[in-house]
Structures are given as structure tokens and as C-alpha cells.
Design a protein around this motif. Sequence first.
Motif, PDB file in Angstrom:
ATOM      1  N   THR B 222       0.806  -1.219   0.000  1.00 37.83           N
ATOM      2  CA  THR B 222       0.000   0.000   0.000  1.00 37.83           C
ATOM      3  C   THR B 222       0.843   1.274   0.000  1.00 37.83           C
ATOM      4  O   THR B 222       0.286   2.363  -0.039  1.00 37.83           O
ATOM      5  N   ILE B 306      -1.802  -1.025  -8.648  1.00 38.37           N
ATOM      6  CA  ILE B 306      -3.165  -0.838  -8.177  1.00 38.37           C
ATOM      7  C   ILE B 306      -3.276   0.500  -7.477  1.00 38.37           C
ATOM      8  O   ILE B 306      -2.501   0.814  -6.576  1.00 38.37           O
ATOM      9  N   SER B 308      -5.898   2.064  -5.724  1.00 40.92           N
ATOM     10  CA  SER B 308      -6.528   2.349  -4.436  1.00 40.92           C
ATOM     11  C   SER B 308      -5.977   1.426  -3.354  1.00 40.92           C
ATOM     12  O   SER B 308      -5.552   0.306  -3.627  1.00 40.92           O
ATOM     13  N   ILE B 309      -5.989   1.949  -2.135  1.00 43.91           N
ATOM     14  CA  ILE B 309      -5.438   1.176  -1.027  1.00 43.91           C
ATOM     15  C   ILE B 309      -6.203  -0.118  -0.831  1.00 43.91           C
ATOM     16  O   ILE B 309      -5.623  -1.190  -0.663  1.00 43.91           O
ATOM     17  N   GLU B 310      -7.548  -0.004  -0.871  1.00 40.52           N
ATOM     18  CA  GLU B 310      -8.359  -1.206  -0.609  1.00 40.52           C
ATOM     19  C   GLU B 310      -8.055  -2.306  -1.600  1.00 40.52           C
ATOM     20  O   GLU B 310      -7.864  -3.463  -1.233  1.00 40.52           O
ATOM     21  N   ALA B 311      -8.020  -1.919  -2.898  1.00 43.29           N
ATOM     22  CA  ALA B 311      -7.806  -2.942  -3.921  1.00 43.29           C
ATOM     23  C   ALA B 311      -6.418  -3.548  -3.772  1.00 43.29           C
ATOM     24  O   ALA B 311      -6.240  -4.752  -3.937  1.00 43.29           O
ATOM     25  N   LEU B 313      -4.720  -3.850  -1.011  1.00 42.20           N
ATOM     26  CA  LEU B 313      -4.749  -4.752   0.137  1.00 42.20           C
ATOM     27  C   LEU B 313      -5.418  -6.056  -0.239  1.00 42.20           C
ATOM     28  O   LEU B 313      -4.973  -7.143   0.120  1.00 42.20           O
ATOM     29  N   TRP B 314      -6.524  -5.924  -0.970  1.00 44.56           N
ATOM     30  CA  TRP B 314      -7.277  -7.116  -1.324  1.00 44.56           C
ATOM     31  C   TRP B 314      -6.445  -8.029  -2.221  1.00 44.56           C
ATOM     32  O   TRP B 314      -6.398  -9.239  -2.022  1.00 44.56           O
ATOM     33  N   ALA B 315      -5.784  -7.411  -3.191  1.00 45.75           N
ATOM     34  CA  ALA B 315      -4.975  -8.207  -4.111  1.00 45.75           C
ATOM     35  C   ALA B 315      -3.863  -8.924  -3.355  1.00 45.75           C
ATOM     36  O   ALA B 315      -3.616 -10.110  -3.569  1.00 45.75           O
ATOM     37  N   SER B 316      -3.220  -8.213  -2.432  1.00 47.83           N
ATOM     38  CA  SER B 316      -2.111  -8.868  -1.734  1.00 47.83           C
ATOM     39  C   SER B 316      -2.622  -9.954  -0.799  1.00 47.83           C
ATOM     40  O   SER B 316      -1.980 -10.970  -0.591  1.00 47.83           O
ATOM     41  N   MET B 317      -3.815  -9.748  -0.272  1.00 47.08           N
ATOM     42  CA  MET B 317      -4.449 -10.775   0.555  1.00 47.08           C
ATOM     43  C   MET B 317      -4.663 -12.037  -0.275  1.00 47.08           C
ATOM     44  O   MET B 317      -4.343 -13.146   0.150  1.00 47.08           O
TER      45      MET B 317
END
Lengths: 401, 397
Positions: B222, B306, B308-311, B313-317
Motif C-alpha cells: 500500500t 493498483i 486504491s489502497i483497498e484494492a 490490500l485485497w490483491a495482496s491478501m
Amino acid sequence: MIYRILNIAWKDLLHLWHNRLLLILVIFGAATELLIVGWATGAPVDDLKMVVVDNDQTAISEGLIEHLRQTDTLKLNEDGVDVFDNHDNEADAVHDLFTGGNFIFNPDNIMLIEIPAGFGEQLKTGQQPAIELTLNGANSLASTTARRVAEEEIYKYGTVIMVQHTFSGTESTAPTEIQILTQLEQTQPDITVKYNEELDRAHYTAPSEAAFVLYIIAIMIAAFMLAREREYGTFEQLLVMPIRPIEIIIGKAIPALLVGYANFLLVLVEMNVVFDIPVRGSLVLLLALAAGYLFVELGRGFMVAMVSRTQNQALLIIMLVAFVDITFAGYAVPVESMPRIMQLLSNLFPIRHWMIILRGILQKDVGLDILWPQLLWLMGLGIIINGITLWFFRRSLTRQE
Amino acid sequence: MNQRHIYAIAKKEWLHIIRDPMTIFLLAIGPVLMLLLISYAMATDITDVPTVIYDQDQSDLSANLVTQLDASDVLNVTDHVNNTTGYEDQLEQRKARLVVIIEDGFSDQLTTTQGLESIATSAPRFSFVIDGTDPLSAETALETAVNISGQFVRNQLNTLVEQPQTETAMLPEQRQRLRQQLRAPVDIHTTNRFNPDLKAIWDLVPAMIAVALVLPGMSISTVIARERSQGTLETLVATPISKHAILMGKAFPYVLIALLNVVLMYIVARAVFGVPFRGNLLVYFALSGLYVLATLAIGLLFSILIKSIEAALWASMMFFLFPGMLLSGMFFPVDVFPFIVKLETLELPVVSGVLINRGMFLQGVSVKDLWWNILLLLIIAVEGFEIAGRLFKKRIA
């Protein structure tokens, strides 16, 4: 009140919609994940490499090697014998055989079988020759499987040879291999496997993955949606608006519910079509309980957001929480095998109850008459968790003043 | 690339991390905490599988068999039922995973000479029902139950065959055949290299070290998105610092934290869990550094790709968490995956990480044995930084 809730929900849905990459990742990421994981773990543990050192060199020992080779599980590595012969010290040889593979083109050897000299002669006369199996303990699942198959096959082959050679009647009445094996089979106890008749691993990992999908979506979306407001400082604005905390929570829960539900349905269809795992129980009950479960995890997601200041922190906390949750879901090790205190603790994790519900309805066709304790637990946990979240909200409200 | 530039960026990133005590705490302690918690809970071998007995025979002999089954670590006799619906209910309610049904006539079969004849040609009078929803523990429980009961039957029959009254009741060749049937044709000795008792904890802890080390990688995904959302990215790019230097500087503090994690986890693995370490310690730390760089490179790549922060984070998750648990080889051997999935695992540094850790701890491997994984990690690390740097330029322009 409903109007205000819908407003909040609409605002968050817009956020999601504007961040389309996130939406795509959330919805299709999980479905792809299920596909890969189910596919990978559903594959039978096949073609495990074994090295056979034959000190007997008779027709009988060669017959044994051929017999082992014909199983799907084991694969003969003929080069391994040279590696073995090139070492003076057996321990070094084993070390070299069991290391230095790479997982894609040349996996490690899993088992070394040593057939002693005189094996064939001893077997024929019923003197119980000894066979040495050495297993690659660094790969425990593969070596356990290899051991089981090897022991079973050596036993079968040995019985056939022994019975045929010690048979006292005339040549023509000697039992054939098939007769001996059939008799061996007949004297084994009956085993009935229920719910997953083939003991297929995909039937275990795919439903687990489906349960995780719902779990992770609920907790992540809830946590990020709220942590985002906190990170950008818009949380205060939300709080000073004439909306009650419970309305904020419900409003924020709606988009997560929608996305989680869409995803769950997609995963259920995928399981049915790709992995042939139908819903054996009541679909309506499953979906209703899924909604209830979502609410509990959403509450936990909000809780995570309330203790973290940025989305990054929320992520780190979720990572820790998720690993613990996945552990207590009983995924890798059944909860019954955990230490007693852990078993008791596991009841405090909603995913444990959700996993039981999902598996029960999906694979065992059980209803609420059996699942009511899980439902009660989920309800209790839901009330407590969401209560704490509300308290957090109120506290941050009074702090603002 | 200017070293001073890298240092300046690293210092800035360091300040970011350190001014946020919660994050530094989570990053520094998180992996160790994960290792402790999860290893303790998961590294239990499969034990105490709830077992229910349906004993129709009700004899001393059947009670004896039940005692022997209960005595094993794997099985735990929780209940006795006296009809079929009884155990069906228990299976549905998950109170039983394994059901042992001992049929009427079990003790007659094992104590009389007539019984001897029947057991030579037909199944013993007991059977098993198992809940297959969890195949791994089901297989373990079944294997144990079959082995114990088989041994029990063999012992019982052996004494029976050798009794003097059997001699009068049976033909000599009949008796000879039974003796033969009761003896195993081959005597199999099994040794487990590297992990003699096949302790699950020895297997799991090294793998878990690699999996827990993805936290810094996830966290870094992020960093660029955050600069972007706070509007400081333009400022950063406007400085005369090269793009690669910015990336290197940003990664540097995370490398330090990750190495600290490695040391802490190594100590926990040795001191708390008693896992042996058979490799070269210096090589191990060097390879861990390489592994960390590879995960960070991928994290940075996500961070640039990516917005946005959310996306991010989601991708790395999606990239780090689930494959880390399920595809890394921690539970399921990568060797046996279908080829396509194997190809997919090539881009996951965690697969190599698990292999390196297990190899170093349990097998005592050398660099020569790991060349393939080292090469893979090197490619991921170098290419990851390289591509990240190039994309960074493009995205800004």
C-alpha cells in the motif's frame, strides 16, 4: 430510519462501484482461488518417486518391483540406484536421494526400498524376509501415503508368492493370484465411508474454501469500509450526522452483505459444476444461516476497524485474526485433536460454528434439529460482538464532544 | 542510483512506520505471534478421534478389543450405542467420526475351532463406518483402527491354533494353512529420515516461518497507493531521486523488519518448539533475506499497479494469504499438484520459502541442493523491482 440506513448503504455501494478493480478482485478473486485450491488439493497423491535397491536380483524381487511400479501412487526412479551405489556411506546416499529435487520438473524422492539378498528364497519358504523402507520425513503427507501403499502392496505380493510356493497339492489345483487376492480381500473387515464416499480431498478443501470466502469478504469489507473513513478523517463527519450508530452499522453492512452473498452463490454453483459437490441439504436454510453468519463477521470487521487507525493496520490485524480463525475452523487439524483448552476456546470463534453448519447442510443433509447448538452460539456471539462494536462507536462519539 | 538518495527515502519511510507504533508492533511481533499461536494449535497430530462402539456381541473379548482401540492415541471411545440409528445420529451430530460395529458371534469366531474355519475364508465379524468429510483424519483413524483390530484378531487366533484341543479338531494341513495365513509374508521395517517420529510440529514450524514472513510484503503493497491518496506522490516524484532509488528506499525498512522477524522466529522455532536446525546458519539468513526481497518486490509491484489502497490490500491478501496456507506446500505437497497449478506456483515466492526453510531446518541441505529455488527467488526479486521501476515511471508520466 430505513431511509437513513439506505443512504449510508448507497454511499458505500457507490464507493465500491467507483473502485471497480476492487469489486472485480473481490468477486472473481475468490472464485478463482477456489478453483485453483480445489484443483490442486483434489488431485490424488500420485507418482511419488521411489528408489528401489535390489540386492536379491531374482525373478521374485523383480516381480515385486514391477508390482509396486504398477500402482498409481508410486513411480520408480531408476537413476536413483546409481546415486545410491556411488556412495560408500548409506546415510549420505539417502541424504542425496532425498534432497536436491525441485518441485516442478523433478520432485524429491519420497521413499527408498531396500530388498535384502535372499529375499526371494526366504519368501518362497515362508521365512518372513525383512524389507527396509526409508521415508522422506520432510514431506510428511507424501511419505505417509507412500508408506501405506508400499506396505499394502508388498504384503499382497508376498502373500501370493508365499501361498503359491508353499501349496502342497498338485500344480493344477494351485490357487491363482486372483483367487489368493480375492480371499485376502474377503478376510478384511468391511469399511463404510459416509458423506464423502471416495475420501476425495477436494470434497474437504472446496467447502472449507467456500466457508473462508464468505468469512474473509465479510470481515475485510467491513473493516476496510470503516477504516477508510477513519484514515481519511470522514468518520467524524459520519458521527456528527443525525444518524444513530446502529444505523451506520446496518447501512455499512448492506453492501458487504450483498457482495458476500453474490460471492457465496457463485462459489456454490462452482462447487456443484466443477467439483461435483452438490448441496445435499436445504439450500434455503443454508442461505438463511449464511446471512446470519455474515452479520456476526461484519461486526468483527467493524471491531477491527475501530481499533486501527489506518487501512494498513486493519489489514495486519486481519491477517493475524484470519490465521487464528482458519486454525480454529478445524481446517488443518480437527478441533477434537487440539489441546483441551484450545477446544473450549474454539467455541468463541464464529467460523468454527459456521464451518459445522456449512459442512452439515452441504454434505450430511442435516437440519436445524441437529445444528441448533451452532445457531445458538452464532446468535450469542453475534449479539456480544455487535454490542461491543456499538459500544466502540458510542465511545468515539462521546470522545468527539 | 545514489546511495544517499536511497538512504533519505528509507529514513522517510522509517519515520512513517515508527510514528505509527501500532503498525511497527504488528509488523515486528506479528509473524512471531502467528508462528506461536498457529503452530501450537495446528501442529497437533491427529488424536482423540471420537469413536462410538456398537457392540452386538457383548462378550469379554469384544470389551477387550474396545479397550485396545481406546488405548491408542488416535482414537477416543466416547460412547456405546445399541442400535443403528444411535450411531447414525452421532455421526450427523459430529459426536462420532468413527463407528466400530462388533457383530454377534465375534467371540465365537475367535474362540472356537468352527470359527477358525470361517475366519480363514470370510471377513471377521466387525466392521467400521467412518465420516469421510475430513479425508486426512479419516484415513488416519481408519488405518489405526484396522491395524489394532487386525493385530488383535491375529493374536487371538495364534493362541487358538496352537492349543492342544485344536490339534484333535483339525486336519494337520488345515492347521498348517491357518498358521501360514496368520503370519505376515514379509517383515517390513520403516524409518523416517529427517523426522524420525513424523512429528507434525517439525514439519509445520519451518513452513510457517516462510508463510508468516509474507506480512511485510503485504504491508508494503500500500505504500505507493498511500502516497497517491494523500497527494504526496507528486512531491516525491518531483525530487531529483531516481524511481528505482525511491523503490529501494521504500523497501529498505521492511527488509530490516523482516530480518528481525527471521531472527525472532528462528529463536522461537529452536527454543520453544525444539525443531532441529541442520543447515548452515549464515546461508539460512542470506536465503531468508533473498526470500524477503522477493515477497517485497511483488508487494511493491501490486502497490504500483493498483491505485486504491483497498484494492491493493485485497490483491495482496488474495496473493499472499490463501496461497500461503493452501498452495505453499505447508499442508499439501506441491509435488503432486497438476502441472498447470505447479506453473502457477512458480510466481509464488512462498513455495520456495517453504522448501528452503524445511530444507535448512530438517534436511540440512546446501546451496547446491536449492539452486533451483534460489534462482527462482532471484528472478522474482530482480524482475519484480525492475518491472516495478519501469511501470512506476510510466504511471507517473
